[in-house]
Structure formats: C-alpha cells, structure tokens
Design a protein around this motif. Structure first.
Motif, PDB file in Angstrom:
ATOM      1  N   GLN A 578      15.197 -29.475  17.032  1.00 45.79           N
ATOM      2  CA  GLN A 578      15.914 -28.991  15.848  1.00 45.79           C
ATOM      3  C   GLN A 578      14.889 -28.775  14.718  1.00 45.79           C
ATOM      4  N   THR A 579      14.892 -27.572  14.132  1.00 47.10           N
ATOM      5  CA  THR A 579      13.980 -27.230  13.043  1.00 47.10           C
ATOM      6  C   THR A 579      14.780 -26.907  11.790  1.00 47.10           C
ATOM      7  N   LYS A 580      14.012 -26.793  10.677  1.00 47.28           N
ATOM      8  CA  LYS A 580      14.683 -26.531   9.395  1.00 47.28           C
ATOM      9  C   LYS A 580      15.140 -25.097   9.280  1.00 47.28           C
ATOM     10  N   ARG A 581      14.455 -24.174   9.935  1.00 50.12           N
ATOM     11  CA  ARG A 581      14.839 -22.768   9.835  1.00 50.12           C
ATOM     12  C   ARG A 581      14.639 -22.104  11.162  1.00 50.12           C
ATOM     13  N   ASP A 582      15.475 -21.111  11.389  1.00 52.33           N
ATOM     14  CA  ASP A 582      15.399 -20.342  12.613  1.00 52.33           C
ATOM     15  C   ASP A 582      14.665 -19.050  12.335  1.00 52.33           C
ATOM     16  N   ASN A 583      13.786 -18.659  13.214  1.00 52.42           N
ATOM     17  CA  ASN A 583      13.046 -17.410  13.075  1.00 52.42           C
ATOM     18  C   ASN A 583      12.783 -16.873  14.471  1.00 52.42           C
ATOM     19  N   SER A 584      12.517 -15.619  14.518  1.00 54.49           N
ATOM     20  CA  SER A 584      12.287 -15.024  15.835  1.00 54.49           C
ATOM     21  C   SER A 584      11.389 -13.825  15.685  1.00 54.49           C
ATOM     22  N   SER A 585      10.772 -13.469  16.738  1.00 50.86           N
ATOM     23  CA  SER A 585       9.925 -12.276  16.772  1.00 50.86           C
ATOM     24  C   SER A 585      10.151 -11.579  18.094  1.00 50.86           C
ATOM     25  N   ASN A 586       9.806 -10.324  18.084  1.00 51.45           N
ATOM     26  CA  ASN A 586      10.038  -9.519  19.294  1.00 51.45           C
ATOM     27  C   ASN A 586       8.765  -8.783  19.607  1.00 51.45           C
ATOM     28  N   VAL A 587       8.211  -9.018  20.714  1.00 53.52           N
ATOM     29  CA  VAL A 587       6.979  -8.364  21.140  1.00 53.52           C
ATOM     30  C   VAL A 587       7.264  -7.590  22.401  1.00 53.52           C
ATOM     31  N   PRO A 588       6.502  -6.586  22.620  1.00 58.33           N
ATOM     32  CA  PRO A 588       6.742  -5.809  23.861  1.00 58.33           C
ATOM     33  C   PRO A 588       6.370  -6.624  25.112  1.00 58.33           C
ATOM     34  N   LYS A 589       7.075  -6.369  26.133  1.00 58.70           N
ATOM     35  CA  LYS A 589       6.832  -7.027  27.426  1.00 58.70           C
ATOM     36  C   LYS A 589       5.773  -6.252  28.189  1.00 58.70           C
ATOM     37  N   PRO A 590       4.686  -6.935  28.578  1.00 57.79           N
ATOM     38  CA  PRO A 590       3.632  -6.211  29.300  1.00 57.79           C
ATOM     39  C   PRO A 590       4.171  -5.689  30.647  1.00 57.79           C
ATOM     40  N   GLN A 591       3.839  -4.439  30.924  1.00 56.20           N
ATOM     41  CA  GLN A 591       4.240  -3.834  32.201  1.00 56.20           C
ATOM     42  C   GLN A 591       3.058  -3.086  32.752  1.00 56.20           C
ATOM     43  N   VAL A 592       2.414  -3.674  33.739  1.00 60.41           N
ATOM     44  CA  VAL A 592       1.232  -3.074  34.359  1.00 60.41           C
ATOM     45  C   VAL A 592       1.532  -2.901  35.836  1.00 60.41           C
ATOM     46  N   PHE A 593       1.328  -1.705  36.360  1.00 57.97           N
ATOM     47  CA  PHE A 593       1.612  -1.401  37.765  1.00 57.97           C
ATOM     48  C   PHE A 593       0.322  -1.010  38.447  1.00 57.97           C
ATOM     49  N   LEU A 594       0.173  -1.475  39.684  1.00 55.91           N
ATOM     50  CA  LEU A 594      -1.005  -1.164  40.493  1.00 55.91           C
ATOM     51  C   LEU A 594      -0.573  -0.228  41.604  1.00 55.91           C
ATOM     52  N   LYS A 595      -1.292   0.868  41.733  1.00 55.84           N
ATOM     53  CA  LYS A 595      -0.978   1.872  42.742  1.00 55.84           C
ATOM     54  C   LYS A 595      -2.064   1.878  43.794  1.00 55.84           C
ATOM     55  N   GLY A 596      -1.658   2.056  45.079  1.00 51.15           N
ATOM     56  CA  GLY A 596      -2.617   2.191  46.174  1.00 51.15           C
ATOM     57  C   GLY A 596      -2.949   0.904  46.861  1.00 51.15           C
ATOM     58  N   LEU A 597      -2.236  -0.181  46.629  1.00 55.53           N
ATOM     59  CA  LEU A 597      -2.556  -1.458  47.281  1.00 55.53           C
ATOM     60  C   LEU A 597      -2.293  -1.423  48.791  1.00 55.53           C
ATOM     61  N   ARG A 598      -1.378  -0.636  49.227  1.00 54.29           N
ATOM     62  CA  ARG A 598      -1.055  -0.599  50.682  1.00 54.29           C
ATOM     63  C   ARG A 598      -1.902   0.419  51.433  1.00 54.29           C
ATOM     64  N   GLY A 599      -2.855   1.006  50.791  1.00 54.90           N
ATOM     65  CA  GLY A 599      -3.696   1.972  51.475  1.00 54.90           C
ATOM     66  C   GLY A 599      -3.047   3.331  51.540  1.00 54.90           C
ATOM     67  N   GLY A 600      -3.751   4.216  52.246  1.00 57.33           N
ATOM     68  CA  GLY A 600      -3.242   5.577  52.375  1.00 57.33           C
ATOM     69  C   GLY A 600      -3.860   6.252  53.565  1.00 57.33           C
ATOM     70  N   PRO A 601      -3.805   7.540  53.595  1.00 62.41           N
ATOM     71  CA  PRO A 601      -4.371   8.263  54.768  1.00 62.41           C
ATOM     72  C   PRO A 601      -5.894   8.172  54.835  1.00 62.41           C
ATOM     73  N   SER A 602      -6.558   7.949  53.713  1.00 62.58           N
ATOM     74  CA  SER A 602      -8.029   7.882  53.759  1.00 62.58           C
ATOM     75  C   SER A 602      -8.462   6.483  54.143  1.00 62.58           C
ATOM     76  N   PRO A 603      -9.613   6.327  54.800  1.00 54.45           N
ATOM     77  CA  PRO A 603     -10.073   4.990  55.206  1.00 54.45           C
ATOM     78  C   PRO A 603     -10.343   4.097  54.015  1.00 54.45           C
ATOM     79  N   THR A 604     -10.697   4.660  52.860  1.00 50.49           N
ATOM     80  CA  THR A 604     -11.027   3.850  51.694  1.00 50.49           C
ATOM     81  C   THR A 604      -9.789   3.720  50.818  1.00 50.49           C
ATOM     82  N   THR A 605      -9.587   2.470  50.384  1.00 51.49           N
ATOM     83  CA  THR A 605      -8.425   2.208  49.538  1.00 51.49           C
ATOM     84  C   THR A 605      -8.808   2.473  48.075  1.00 51.49           C
ATOM     85  N   HIS A 606      -7.996   3.324  47.391  1.00 53.70           N
ATOM     86  CA  HIS A 606      -8.213   3.640  45.967  1.00 53.70           C
ATOM     87  C   HIS A 606      -7.058   3.054  45.187  1.00 53.70           C
ATOM     88  N   MET A 607      -7.367   2.116  44.305  1.00 52.25           N
ATOM     89  CA  MET A 607      -6.332   1.452  43.511  1.00 52.25           C
ATOM     90  C   MET A 607      -6.382   1.984  42.084  1.00 52.25           C
TER      91      MET A 607
END
Length: 619
Positions: A578-607
């Motif tokens: 329990q505090t004397k005052r209530d306050n809040s803030s709103n920050v963006p939620k980080p969203q980072v996506f990685l592409k190419g983790l499962r490989g592809g048609p080429s022998p080398t994986t490019h992420m």
C-alpha cells in the motif's frame, strides 16, 4: 424357547421315548418316535403349548404319552403312522431307483476296473485279459462268473472284438479311455451273446427276461387289484357305519367305543399307497411293451445285416450289438423296478393286519345289518347331475370341466377328499369335481355333494381351520390329506428334515471316499520358471548386456528441431503493498522477430532480425 434349546429338548425326549420303548421290547426307529412326539404335541386334548418352555413334569408327561401310544399296537392310528413312515423312508421313484442301482453296480465293479485301468506294459497281459472277461460278464448281468459255459461264451465274444495281440494298444490308453473302452466292450459282448442266443448258438445262462417280465407284470397287477379292491371295500363299510352313527344316536352310543375313524384313515392311506404302486406298475408294463417291439425290430435288423456272411465290417454291425445291449439293460431295469414294487406292496400288507383283529368279518357283517354301503363310484353317480350355481356366489370362483382348460391337472387339496366332510363329520369322502371346484386363495377344493359345497363356500376359512384341528387330533391325517406344510412350523424337529422329500424322512447320511491318481496328465514342469523378482531382474540385465551397447537416436519430419521439455517452478505467492499515491506509466512492449531460423532452400542459414517495437512517442 430358543432354537438350540428347543432342538436339545426335542432330541432328549425322542431319545428317552426310544429307550423306554426298547425296555418294553419294542425297537422303534428315531423317525417314528419323532413323528409320534409331533402327534402328541399337536393333539389339543393333551394341552401342550410349544410357545412356552416345557417344565420337567411336562417332558415326563410327554414321554409317557408317547410311550403309551407307541406300545398300543392294537390301535389303527399307530399302524397308519408306521405305514407312512415306512413308505416315506423306502419308496423311491423310477429315476431314483435306477440311479441308485447304477451307483451300487459301479461301486461293486470299482476294484476290478481299477485293476484293469491301472495296469501297465509290465503287467501280465493274460491276467489283464481275464479281468476284462470278468468285467464284461459282471457288467452285463448275463450269467455268473462261476458258470463255466457263460465264461466261455464271453471269452469267445471278446476275442472276436479284442484279441490278445491287441492288448498292447489297450494298455497304452489313458485311464479315462480305458474305462470308456471297457464299457463299450461289455456292451458289444452282451449284444453278441444275445444275438447268439436268438440264433440258438449259446446263451443257455441268459434268462428270457421279456417272457418273465410279462408274467410278473400280470401277477403283480392282479395282486394289486385284489388288495386295492379289498381295502376299498373296507373303506366303504367303515364310511357307512360312521354315517349311520351320525344319523342314529343309538348307534352312536353303540359304536362310539370302536376305532372306526382310525380304521377308515388306515385303509384310506393304504389305498393311496397302493394306487401309487399300481400307477408305477402300469408305467412299467407300458415300458416293457415298448421294449419288446424295439428289441424284436433291432434283432430283425441285425439278422438281416449279418445273415450268412463270413465277415462284416465292424462299423456296420457294432452299433447294432450296442443297441441290443441297451435294450436288454432296459429289460433288466424294468425287472428291478417291478421287484421293488412287489416288495413294497408285500411290506405294506403288515400295516393293515390290525383291521382283521379289530373288525373280524362276522363282526362287520352284524354291524352292517340295515346299513346301505355305497362305493365312491356310486356316490359320484348320485351327484353327477348336480352343479353349483355360480350366480349364488358373487365373490367365489368355481371351475367346471367344460369351461376350464387342463381341468384334470388341477392340484386338488386334501388328496381329493371332500373339504367339508373332513372337519365336520371326520369322514374321508371322495369329492366329485363335476359338482364344481372352488378356487379359494389359489387353492382348489372339491366336495361330495352340492350342499357341502354351499356350506363350505359360505366361510371357507372356518372349515379349513376345522380340517386343521381334525388333523391335530388324528396325526395320520397330516400326510393322508397332504397338510404337512401347515404343521412344519409347530414342531422344530421338522426343520431338520429334507424339504424335497417327505417331511418324515431324515436327511440321508452315508460314508464316502474319493481317490485320485497322483499324475493324471504328463508332467508339464517349466524349468525356466522363476518366482523370485530379483532373479528375473538379474537375468534381464544379463540379456541386455548394456556394457557393449550404444544408444542411437534419429529424427523424423515431425520431430525435426523439436523436443519435449518440462520444468518445475514455484507458484507465485500472493502479496500486496500500500502506497500513498497511485501512479502508472505506459511503455511500448518490445516486439522483435527472427526470420530464417528453420533454414531454407540454400545450404546456408540466413537469419534476419525484425524490430517491430513501437516508438515511445506513439504510446
């Protein structure tokens, strides 16, 4: 009184009564004594009450009353009770008699069968063969082992179906197969001997059972008819005298001291037992007549099959020999049944001898002067035209021959005697079903006259109770009128009796023994079996031999780059601040996506990393 205490008291009384009768020179069976104890207790004139505990004086009085009645050999009532006990203890129907005879025969042959079936290759074949000959002769009952001619015939017949050279095959059979083979050999030998007798080529020791049976049945039927007519005539005379006593007070005072009712019940019970024996004799006669036809037909077929042939297939002739043997065994069974029925009829004669002592022919003739004697048939003819008017009874159901299906199969109460005359007059008059059968509480009652039917129908329960009271005074009526089920609860001793048999017969007891082979089947011991779990584990480890094994794994399209995983965490605990005052803030939620983790048609994986987090100023 408690159940155990009552049983103990009853047994003590029965034992004491038996000892006192034996001291007087009368050796009586326990069943007869028990029935007499029951009769004395039921008789209301003796004033015994089974609902209270009997005192020592009560038991002594009961013992003395029982001894007095058991020693009164001139009383027809005692003779009737003895007759009932004897019949219940000795009579058996056809199936029981034949099954008992088969059991006795099997018991007599058991030692011989055991010697034959337990013989091995080391036994003397000649000795075993002689035992088989003895078995075939004893099993068939066609002659005695002491008869040399019969033994020769059996030997010759056995050699034609089982030569001594085939004994090795017989010895190698299992015990069960040997027993079955022995019975089959005995039947074949019997059939061959019977055929040879018919062809006049032997069988001198075989009796002509069909002819003997025909003569014996004729003689037994005539004897039973004569005795039945004689006892029925006595019943008609006693009934006429009892009716005259009720109509004339002077005759009542003259005949009151005579035991006419007891004598009537005695001959009526004798008549009932003779009718049972006569019915069995008629059944036996019909069976013999049918067997004669079958035997002649089977013999004719066998003659036509064999004729003058030098050799014939066993599959063709053996079934015919077996059929002959079975039919002859049936002849022997009928001979046994007829002998049993004849002996029963002769033994029952002793229980009516008291009639000639109490009522000689001269005495009866003088008493019957001016009295009309009517037979049961004449009484029925007199009432044949009278019927109960159903409209006179609204709540009663009456049955008549022309309107009732299976009218003759209805179970009539009181053994077919008039339900009114028993309790009111103390006389057993045959009821006439043509007058009408009253259905009261799913029980059927017949009457000797229309008037008796109307009186009974006005209050059936009253007259039924009168009949019960009459049976208490004359205990022989309990079985004669088939009232045993109404009195079983009054005497605890009856609880020990067999419910399927008549209540007078105690539970059968006999000594018995069994014997089994040590090893009937060949041994089937599994040497690799282990009951110890740790020994099984040790063997499993040896079989696995993990020190020289490698673990291999492989992936499939479905399991490629996947694995199952699990973790265990502590559940978050509930907490608060329990505090004397209530306050809040709103920050963006980080969203980072990685592409190419499962490989592809080429022998080398490019992420490629794609950051889709929204700027701070847009939030």
């Amino acid at each position: 009184m408690s159940g155990e205490r009552t049983q103990s008291v009853i047994k003590r009384i029965i034992r004491q009564v038996g000892l006192e009768c034996a001291a007087q020179g009368q050796s009586l069976s326990e069943t007869l004594v028990a029935f007499m104890v029951k009769a004395v207790v039921l008789d209301p004139r003796n004033d015994f009450n089974m609902d209270r505990i009997l005192t020592e004086n009560d038991m002594q009085d009961l013992v003395q009353l029982c001894v007095t009645r058991l020693l009164d050999t001139a009383n027809p009532s005692l003779s009737t009770i003895k007759m009932q006990v004897y019949f219940d203890m000795n009579y058996a129907n056809r199936d029981e008699l034949l099954s008992e005879q088969e059991r006795v025969l099997e018991g007599k042959l058991a030692p011989l069968v055991r010697d034959i079936t337990e013989s091995g290759p080391q036994e003397d074949m000649e000795d075993v063969y002689q035992k088989i000959i003895s078995y075939a002769l004893l099993r068939s009952g066609l002659g005695s082992p002491a008869d040399i001619e019969a033994v020769r015939e059996v030997t010759a017949a056995l050699q034609s179906i089982l030569s001594q050279t085939e004994m090795i095959t017989f010895i190698s059979l299992s015990k069960k197969d040997k027993e079955q083979q022995l019975k089959d050999l005995a039947m074949l030998v019997s059939g061959i001997r019977l055929y040879n007798k018919q062809c006049q080529k032997g069988g001198s020791s075989i009796d002509d059972l069909p002819d003997i049976l025909n003569k014996a049945i004729l003689s037994a039927t005539q004897t039973l008819d004569e005795r039945l007519n004689s006892c029925q005539l006595l019943a008609y005379r006693y009934t006429a005298l009892l009716e005259s006593m009720q109509e004339d007070p002077h005759r009542h005072s003259q005949l009151h001291s005579l035991k006419l009712k007891e004598a009537l019940f005695n001959v009526r019970q004798y008549e009932a037992f003779l009718c049972i024996l006569q019915s069995n004799t008629i059944t036996s006669a019909q069976e013999v007549e049918s067997l004669n036809v079958q035997f002649e037909a089977a013999m004719m077929v066998l003659k036509n099959t064999v004729e003058d042939k030098i050799s014939i297939e066993s599959e063709e002739v053996f079934p015919l020999f077996r059929e002959l043997s079975k039919l002859w065994t049936s002849f022997q069974d009928e001979m046994l049944v007829l002998r049993f029925l004849t002996n029963m009829a002769n033994d029952l004669q002793q229980f009516v001898e008291v009639q000639s002592q109490l009522f000689p022919e001269e005495m009866l003739t003088s008493l019957l002067e001016g009295v009309t004697v009517k037979s049961d048939e004449e009484r029925m003819q007199e009432t044949m035209g009278t019927k109960v008017d159903v409209s006179d009874f609204e709540n009663q159901e009456w049955l008549f021959p022309e309107t009732t299906d299976n009218f003759d199969q209805l179970l009539i109460q009181y053994h077919g005697f008039c339900a009114h005359s028993i309790g009111v007059k103390g006389i057993t008059l045959r009821g006439n079903p043509a007058i009408g059968i009253l259905n009261h509480n799913e029980k059927y009652y017949v009457f000797s006259s229309k008037e008796a039917a109307y009186l009974f129908a006005q209050d059936p329960d009253k007259f039924i109770q009168l009949n019960v009271e009459k049976a208490k005074k004359y205990a022989e009526l309990i079985q004669l009128l088939e009232l045993r089920h109404q009195f079983e609860y009054l005497v605890p001793h009856a609880q020990a009796r067999n419910a399927n048999r008549d209540s007078l017969k105690p539970p059968p007891k006999r000594d018995s023994g069994t014997q089994t082979d040590t090893h009937i089947l060949p041994p089937t011991i599994v040497t690799s079996y282990e009951w110890n779990e740790w020994e099984l584990r040790r063997k499993a480890i040896k079989l696995a031999n993990l020190r020289r094994k490698l673990t291999h794994s492989m992936q499939t399209d479905l399991s490629h780059m996947r694995r199952e995983n699990s973790t265990q965490v502590y559940l978050p605990k509930d907490a608060g601040t329990q505090t004397k005052r209530d306050n809040s803030s709103n920050v963006p939620k980080p969203q980072v996506f990685l592409k190419g983790l499962r490989g592809g048609p080429s022998p080398t994986t490019h992420m490629v990393a794609v950051d889709l987090t929204r700027p701070l100023d847009e939030t």
